[in-house]
Enzyme design. Structure first.
Site, PDB file in Angstrom:
ATOM      1  N   GLY A   8       7.299   1.630  -9.648  1.00 30.20           N
ATOM      2  CA  GLY A   8       7.449   0.547  -8.685  1.00 30.20           C
ATOM      3  C   GLY A   8       6.240   0.389  -7.793  1.00 30.20           C
ATOM      4  N   LEU A  15      13.340   1.438 -12.930  1.00 30.36           N
ATOM      5  CA  LEU A  15      14.306   1.026 -11.917  1.00 30.36           C
ATOM      6  C   LEU A  15      13.696   1.147 -10.527  1.00 30.36           C
ATOM      7  CD1 LEU A  15      17.633   2.594 -13.220  1.00 30.36           C
ATOM      8  CD2 LEU A  15      17.234   0.174 -12.767  1.00 30.36           C
ATOM      9  N   LYS A  37      15.725   7.095 -15.276  1.00 28.85           N
ATOM     10  CA  LYS A  37      16.192   7.468 -13.948  1.00 28.85           C
ATOM     11  C   LYS A  37      17.585   8.090 -14.082  1.00 28.85           C
ATOM     12  CE  LYS A  37      15.595   5.520  -9.325  1.00 28.85           C
ATOM     13  NZ  LYS A  37      15.208   4.300  -8.586  1.00 28.85           N
ATOM     14  N   HIS A  84      19.878   4.005  -6.531  1.00 24.94           N
ATOM     15  CA  HIS A  84      18.657   4.345  -5.782  1.00 24.94           C
ATOM     16  C   HIS A  84      19.012   4.752  -4.351  1.00 24.94           C
ATOM     17  CE1 HIS A  84      14.296   4.156  -4.904  1.00 24.94           C
ATOM     18  NE2 HIS A  84      14.710   3.844  -3.688  1.00 24.94           N
ATOM     19  N   SER A 116     -24.269  -3.088   8.851  1.00 24.48           N
ATOM     20  CA  SER A 116     -23.778  -3.673  10.099  1.00 24.48           C
ATOM     21  C   SER A 116     -23.172  -2.623  11.021  1.00 24.48           C
ATOM     22  CB  SER A 116     -22.732  -4.748   9.806  1.00 24.48           C
ATOM     23  OG  SER A 116     -23.313  -5.872   9.190  1.00 24.48           O
ATOM     24  N   GLU A 119     -10.455  -1.615   2.110  1.00 23.63           N
ATOM     25  CA  GLU A 119     -10.261  -0.817   3.318  1.00 23.63           C
ATOM     26  C   GLU A 119      -9.081   0.142   3.228  1.00 23.63           C
ATOM     27  OE1 GLU A 119     -12.694  -4.326   4.198  1.00 23.63           O
ATOM     28  OE2 GLU A 119     -10.659  -4.161   3.366  1.00 23.63           O
ATOM     29  N   ASP A 126     -19.852 -15.919  14.044  1.00 17.34           N
ATOM     30  CA  ASP A 126     -19.086 -15.621  12.828  1.00 17.34           C
ATOM     31  C   ASP A 126     -17.637 -16.067  12.926  1.00 17.34           C
ATOM     32  OD1 ASP A 126     -21.177 -14.630  11.389  1.00 17.34           O
ATOM     33  OD2 ASP A 126     -20.728 -12.520  11.774  1.00 17.34           O
ATOM     34  N   GLN A 143     -13.646 -12.569  11.959  1.00 16.26           N
ATOM     35  CA  GLN A 143     -14.467 -11.358  12.000  1.00 16.26           C
ATOM     36  C   GLN A 143     -14.307 -10.570  13.297  1.00 16.26           C
ATOM     37  OE1 GLN A 143     -16.489 -11.141   8.900  1.00 16.26           O
ATOM     38  NE2 GLN A 143     -14.894 -12.704   8.697  1.00 16.26           N
TER      39      GLN A 143
END
Length: 614
Positions: free
Chosen positions: A149, A180, A240, A254, A341, A362, A419, A423
């Site tokens: 999943g 599942l 499962k 679940h 930068s 990121e 910018d 930003q």
């Protein structure tokens, strides 16, 4: 081979029994996902992995990350079968005084990283694999068990791309494809071939297997360990609830424990009895140096600025980080293709072997940083402050993992100028102030920036350093020190009417306001709140007591959760009046000075507010 298969099958049965019993005792948990992965975990813990059961932190242990953290009972069961914890301890699962939490956390020594927020385990493993291959040069392997999943999470593919880029043959993933999810079937159900093709497209070896057949599992693990140039993903088709007919491949189980009594007894009878065969666990090898000894560190080279210089605090960060690299060989740097930068490139140029380019991803930047931190490195992860919000879940999990990681966000606030708002980091102080135990630092000149880099490295835990784009004057002598939790009185007189508390670019605006008001015979005190968290409450109270009980805050950040709120929280019970100047409304492109004026945080705005108060 036949004896090994029989032994591992029995161990897998034990794991299933423990998972059922512990979750039933707790009255909650996820037993069915434990049952699907039990054969895989048996093969890993009692055959493939090398680790020292008496030493969770042995530097050459193979590492195991349970990315599908809801299968925690299976993890604890494996450690019980390995003789690391008592079997009776499994019955304390999910209790408030137990180290065996509902999803793994480092309160249990053998859990290096917290998991449970899905999609993060592969990044964590990537960071550990980077450390093993490129820094410690150890031959340990990193195994990551994922659920099918969570493969929908983009962070998984960020990690997959980078693991291939860095040729991490010491990283082995296993996807438990039980088809599942929580509320329905997963995206690709049992389509093992599609999963394999996707990982192959990202540059991995991929091996499709029957996850309940040791004649498939063991050769796949052997093949994965033999890889010399690629990471490997084993894609295992499982069921499962495997082993219990009422649960096997059944919907709506679940996150549900089997009720104690007849239903549990029937399930346990179907699985068969526990066995007490003791596993022979392979010991780790001793390769190169023991990283627990650490390295000799020395003080950082001090700042060396001229009083008339103008330097951006992001430049001070880059210079300070490069100096820190010379002082402490455990320091590493990661950046998301913004190093020219953030100025992390200064570290890269001097210590390329300790710099890892994470590209524009990121979430993986932060996840890999956590993995490096858990292998006793001190990672500085940098990008634009605005972009760290994309990785906030990983930042949040770094606190639960008790990671010693440092975050650096540049280009904060409207002062970046043309910018535009996409930003501008305008929420970042609030983000990091909300993280338990995190330190938030906001230097106002390059001297402070350099000193605070060293302070961050010396602090055990999460630190966020906020840096600015504009060049600003040097305020402090090179020998000035900036302890965490402190502040600086930058201007004061016996006749001060109001105190202005600021940091970063607005401190310089406050200084301009000070000079303008002084020319009109109005005196104000200026405090540099370089440590936003913990904040110097004593200094704020003292300044307020000497300036008519009045504080004005000015910050290049939204009003909610920023510096002003930190000051207000510190003095709220003291009868002190706090007036907040912060960015209001949605910014737009423009020159920095225009934006500071437009959003009410310029020198002129501070002057107007002081006159209004007086």
């Amino acid at each position: 081979m036949e004896n090994l298969t029989h032994f591992l099958t029995q161990k897998a049965t034990n794991l299933r029994i423990h998972s059922l019993v512990s979750t039933s005792e707790a009255g909650s948990g996820h037993p069915t996902t434990c049952l699907s992965a039990a054969d895989i975990v048996s093969a890993l813990f009692f055959h493939a992995m090398r680790y020292e059961p008496s030493d969770a932190q042995h530097p050459n242990n193979d590492r195991f990350i349970l990315s599908k953290g809801h299968a925690a009972p299976l993890l604890y069961a494996a450690y019980a079968e390995a003789g690391i914890i008592e079997t009776d301890a499994l019955l304390t699962l999910r209790q408030i005084d137990s180290i065996l939490e509902g999803h793994p956390t480092p309160r249990f020594d053998w859990t290096e990283v917290a998991t449970g927020s899905l999609g993060q385990g592969l990044s964590l493993g990537l960071g550990m694999a980077l450390n093993g291959k490129y820094l410690d040069k150890s031959d340990y392997r990193v195994y990551v068990l994922l659920g099918d999943g969570e493969i929908a999470e983009g962070s998984v593919w960020e990690a997959a791309a980078l693991a291939s880029h860095y040729s991490l043959n010491n990283l082995i993933g296993i996807v438990d494809v039980n088809a599942l999810g929580q509320s329905q079937r997963t995206m690709y159900a049992f389509d093992i071939e599609t999963y394999c093709r996707r990982f192959e497209a990202f540059g991995w070896n991929s091996i499709g297997i029957d996850g309940h057949d040791f004649d498939d599992i063991l050769p796949a693990l052997k093949q994965a360990k033999a890889s010399t140039d690629k990471p490997t993903m084993i894609v295992a088709k499982t069921l499962k609830g495997k082993g219990v007919s009422a649960l096997e491949n059944a919907d709506n189980w679940h996150g549900k424990a089997v009720p104690k009594g007849e239903e549990l007894d029937k399930a346990l009878a179907e699985l068969g009895p526990l066995t007490d065969d003791k596993p022979q666990i392979a010991s780790p090898t001793s390769v190169n140096t023991d990283s627990r000894r650490g390295f000799q560190t020395r003080p950082c080279e001090p700042p060396a600025y001229q009083p008339d210089e103008e330097v951006a605090t992001r430049g001070g960060y880059g210079t300070g980080l490069a100096k820190l690299g010379a002082a402490n060989p455990n320091v590493v740097a990661l950046d998301g293709d913004t190093k020219n930068s953030t100025y992390a490139e200064q570290f890269m140029e001097r210590y390329p072997e300790r710099y890892f380019e994470m590209f524009i991803a990121e979430q993986n930047l932060v996840g890999a940083g956590i993995g490096l931190a858990k292998r006793r490195k001190i990672p500085f992860a940098s990008t634009f402050a605005a972009f760290l919000s994309r990785a906030y879940d990983q930042v949040r999990m770094s606190a639960i993992s008790q990671a010693n990681i440092k975050y650096v966000g540049s280009h904060c606030g409207v002062s970046i100028g043309e910018d535009g708002p996409s930003q501008m980091g305008l929420e970042d102080i609030a983000m990091f102030r909300a993280i338990p135990g995190a330190v938030v630092l906001y230097p106002s000149d390059a001297v402070a920036a350099e000193r605070l880099v060293a302070e961050a490295a010396a602090y055990e835990g999460i630190v966020y350093i906020r840096t600015s784009r504009p060049q600003t004057p040097i305020l402090y002598p090179n020998e000035e020190q900036f302890p965490i939790g402190g502040s600086k009185v930058v201007r004061e007189s016996e006749n001060d009417s109001v105190t202005v508390a600021a940091a970063g670019v607005t401190l310089h605006e406050a200084l301009k306001a000070h000079d303008a008001l002084r020319d009109e015979g109005i005196h104000i005190r200026i405090l540099d709140i370089y440590s936003v968290k913990p904040i110097d409450a004593a200094a704020l109270r003292k300044a307020a007591a000497e300036t008519n009980g009045t504080l004005v805050t000015a910050e290049d950040h939204y009003s909610e959760g920023g510096l002003g709120d930190a000051v207000l929280n510190a003095v709220a019970t003291e009868g002190i009046h706090v007036h907040k100047l912060a960015v209001t409304g949605m910014p737009r492109s423009g020159k920095p000075e225009e934006l500071l004026e437009r959003h009410g945080i310029s020198a002129n705005a501070i002057v107007r507010k002081i006159k209004e108060i007086l």
